[in-house]
Motif scaffolding. Structure first.
Motif, PDB file in Angstrom:
ATOM      1  N   LEU A  62      17.686  -9.884  -1.646  1.00 13.65           N
ATOM      2  CA  LEU A  62      16.750  -9.388  -0.627  1.00 13.65           C
ATOM      3  C   LEU A  62      15.864 -10.504  -0.088  1.00 13.65           C
ATOM      4  N   THR A  63      15.489 -11.441  -0.941  1.00 13.50           N
ATOM      5  CA  THR A  63      14.696 -12.591  -0.500  1.00 13.50           C
ATOM      6  C   THR A  63      15.473 -13.401   0.527  1.00 13.50           C
ATOM      7  N   GLN A  64      16.756 -13.597   0.267  1.00 13.60           N
ATOM      8  CA  GLN A  64      17.582 -14.352   1.209  1.00 13.60           C
ATOM      9  C   GLN A  64      17.813 -13.588   2.508  1.00 13.60           C
ATOM     10  N   SER A  66      15.720 -11.539   3.834  1.00  6.67           N
ATOM     11  CA  SER A  66      14.456 -11.687   4.553  1.00  6.67           C
ATOM     12  C   SER A  66      14.383 -13.042   5.254  1.00  6.67           C
ATOM     13  N   ALA A  67      14.833 -14.089   4.578  1.00  6.14           N
ATOM     14  CA  ALA A  67      14.828 -15.432   5.172  1.00  6.14           C
ATOM     15  C   ALA A  67      15.735 -15.484   6.400  1.00  6.14           C
ATOM     16  N   ASN A  69      16.563 -12.914   8.308  1.00  7.28           N
ATOM     17  CA  ASN A  69      15.905 -12.129   9.355  1.00  7.28           C
ATOM     18  C   ASN A  69      14.827 -12.949  10.056  1.00  7.28           C
ATOM     19  N   LYS A  70      14.034 -13.678   9.292  1.00  6.55           N
ATOM     20  CA  LYS A  70      12.976 -14.525   9.882  1.00  6.55           C
ATOM     21  C   LYS A  70      13.588 -15.619  10.752  1.00  6.55           C
ATOM     22  N   GLU A  73      14.797 -14.075  13.911  1.00  6.70           N
ATOM     23  CA  GLU A  73      13.625 -13.745  14.715  1.00  6.70           C
ATOM     24  C   GLU A  73      13.115 -14.982  15.450  1.00  6.70           C
TER      25      GLU A  73
END
Length: 116
Positions: A62-64, A66-67, A69-70, A73
């Motif tokens: 999940l941390t990856q 999120s990375a 997705n950022k 973005e």
């Protein structure tokens, strides 16, 4: 292709106004930068797929995610800024319906980014 990769791949939307452009997009002068960033993101997504295959701890995956997705973005916001500074400004300068269309496209793109 893994399930993670399949969920990330998205078809590029076709704009009704692609033909109304002179061929140079706002991001054109930074195209190599965008390509490098997207290749790096692609590598991150492949890494996530390997993590899933290797039964990596959920939170680490999940941390990856999120990375990634950022990073996506950041690419989207950069492209939006380039679009506003180049395509929308040029269309507004020319005036008429094209300016209105470009403003609406930009507003719709912003709405999609906010919802995502």
């Amino acid at each position: 292709m893994t399930a993670v990769q399949a969920n990330v791949e998205v078809a590029a939307p076709q704009s009704a106004h692609q033909g109304a452009h002179d061929g140079a997009h706002g991001y054109s002068y930074r195209k190599d930068d965008y390509r490098k960033r997207l290749r790096r993101i692609e590598g991150q997504v492949k890494g996530i797929a390997r993590m899933v295959e290797g039964d990596t701890y959920c939170i680490d995956i999940l941390t990856q995610v999120s990375a990634v997705n950022k990073a996506l973005e950041a690419v989207a916001l950069g492209l939006l800024e380039e679009h506003m500074n180049h395509c929308v400004v040029e269309a507004a300068r020319l005036g008429g319906r094209e300016g209105d269309v470009k403003l609406r496209e930009a507003a719709d793109a912003i709405a999609r980014l906010v919802r995502s």
